[in-house]
Write an enzyme that holds these catalytic residues in place. Structure first.
Site, PDB file in Angstrom:
ATOM      1  N   ASN A 198       0.832  -1.032  -0.149  1.00  0.00           N
ATOM      2  CA  ASN A 198       0.003   0.557   0.155  1.00  0.00           C
ATOM      3  C   ASN A 198       0.967   1.471  -0.007  1.00  0.00           C
ATOM      4  O   ASN A 198       1.994   1.186  -0.083  1.00  0.00           O
ATOM      5  CB  ASN A 198      -1.038  -0.031   1.444  1.00  0.00           C
ATOM      6  CG  ASN A 198      -2.387   0.809   0.880  1.00  0.00           C
ATOM      7  OD1 ASN A 198      -2.080   1.983   0.105  1.00  0.00           O
ATOM      8  ND2 ASN A 198      -3.093   0.748   2.026  1.00  0.00           N
ATOM      9  N   HIS A 252      23.221  -0.375  14.088  1.00  0.00           N
ATOM     10  CA  HIS A 252      24.496   0.328  13.806  1.00  0.00           C
ATOM     11  C   HIS A 252      25.181  -0.709  15.723  1.00  0.00           C
ATOM     12  O   HIS A 252      24.228  -0.351  16.501  1.00  0.00           O
ATOM     13  CB  HIS A 252      24.312   1.796  14.506  1.00  0.00           C
ATOM     14  CG  HIS A 252      24.966   2.900  13.590  1.00  0.00           C
ATOM     15  ND1 HIS A 252      25.575   3.333  12.661  1.00  0.00           N
ATOM     16  CD2 HIS A 252      22.657   3.070  13.134  1.00  0.00           C
ATOM     17  CE1 HIS A 252      25.014   3.648  11.525  1.00  0.00           C
ATOM     18  NE2 HIS A 252      23.345   4.189  11.356  1.00  0.00           N
ATOM     19  N   THR A 295      10.445  -6.789  17.148  1.00  0.00           N
ATOM     20  CA  THR A 295      11.433  -6.845  17.135  1.00  0.00           C
ATOM     21  C   THR A 295      12.256  -8.261  17.575  1.00  0.00           C
ATOM     22  O   THR A 295      13.068  -8.819  17.549  1.00  0.00           O
ATOM     23  CB  THR A 295      11.879  -6.646  18.772  1.00  0.00           C
ATOM     24  OG1 THR A 295      11.152  -7.352  19.409  1.00  0.00           O
ATOM     25  CG2 THR A 295      11.550  -5.051  18.530  1.00  0.00           C
ATOM     26  N   LYS A 296      10.637  -9.166  17.051  1.00  0.00           N
ATOM     27  CA  LYS A 296      11.018 -11.205  17.699  1.00  0.00           C
ATOM     28  C   LYS A 296      10.643 -11.425  16.170  1.00  0.00           C
ATOM     29  O   LYS A 296      10.323 -11.307  15.773  1.00  0.00           O
ATOM     30  CB  LYS A 296      11.587 -11.156  18.606  1.00  0.00           C
ATOM     31  CG  LYS A 296      12.420 -10.727  19.700  1.00  0.00           C
ATOM     32  CD  LYS A 296      12.077 -11.203  21.119  1.00  0.00           C
ATOM     33  CE  LYS A 296      12.766 -10.525  22.372  1.00  0.00           C
ATOM     34  NZ  LYS A 296      12.577 -11.232  23.192  1.00  0.00           N
ATOM     35  N   ARG A 303       3.964  -8.841  20.714  1.00  0.00           N
ATOM     36  CA  ARG A 303       3.462 -10.364  21.271  1.00  0.00           C
ATOM     37  C   ARG A 303       2.309 -10.895  20.759  1.00  0.00           C
ATOM     38  O   ARG A 303       1.524 -10.685  20.150  1.00  0.00           O
ATOM     39  CB  ARG A 303       3.552 -10.077  22.711  1.00  0.00           C
ATOM     40  CG  ARG A 303       2.528  -9.411  23.100  1.00  0.00           C
ATOM     41  CD  ARG A 303       2.405  -9.382  25.023  1.00  0.00           C
ATOM     42  NE  ARG A 303       0.973  -8.422  25.059  1.00  0.00           N
ATOM     43  CZ  ARG A 303       0.022  -9.387  25.422  1.00  0.00           C
ATOM     44  NH1 ARG A 303      -0.158 -10.551  25.053  1.00  0.00           N
ATOM     45  NH2 ARG A 303      -1.020  -8.617  25.602  1.00  0.00           N
TER      46      ARG A 303
END
Length: 178
Positions: free
Chosen positions: A76, A106, A156-157, A171
């Site tokens: 989109n 970084h 993030t995971k 989660r």
């Protein structure tokens, strides 16, 4: 590295690549270009598309990696692809508006410059996944097939297949039938 008039040769090559890539992306974002053709118009920006992929306007693609969009995928308006490393989007994936897929981060530097050396980590989004509006997918994440990522989620995971993931950080809140 070779120096040339005060510049590192690799920096000059990188700058020229960025100019070319941003020009290709700007032209491909032309509002009169049909979504079915936009992915093909982005080839010069290292985008590879499967058949019947729809890519709407306002995309930003930056980096030397490759963005691969599977057959029947849908992107989109206003998505951002950080292609320092490769991004693989599976068949039938739907990316809502303003989704950000990041592959760079970084290393932690010293006290005078905490953003140290740039590193890239590839991202993959499994077939059939639906990523909601404004979601952010962080470097190195693998999203399994058949997932739903909620709007504004911060992934993030890694996400296991056939699950609903929401929140910041995201989660798993529910399993889906496979």
């Amino acid at each position: 590295m070779r120096w040339w008039r005060g510049y590192v040769t690799d920096d000059v090559r990188w700058a020229l690549f960025q100019v070319r890539q941003s020009t290709v992306v700007s032209l491909a974002n032309c509002p009169v270009l049909p979504a079915i053709l936009r992915g093909h118009a982005l080839r010069g920006a290292r985008v590879r598309v499967g058949s019947a992929a729809l890519v709407y306007g306002g995309q930003i693609i930056q980096g030397r990696g490759t963005l691969r969009l599977g057959a029947g995928s849908f992107v989109n308006h206003g998505c951002y692809f950080d292609t320092v490393a490769d991004i693989r989007v599976g068949d039938g994936v739907f990316l809502a508006d303003h989704v950000r897929v990041l592959t760079s981060t970084h290393e932690i530097g010293g006290p005078t410059r905490r953003a140290g050396r740039l590193v890239g980590r590839p991202v993959s989004i499994g077939a059939g996944t639906w990523v909601g509006s404004g979601a952010v997918i962080m470097p190195g994440v693998r999203i399994g097939p058949g997932c739903i990522i909620g709007a504004n989620a911060l992934v993030t995971k890694d996400c296991d297949r056939d699950g609903v993931y929401v929140g910041s950080p995201a989660r798993r809140v529910r399993s889906l039938d496979g």
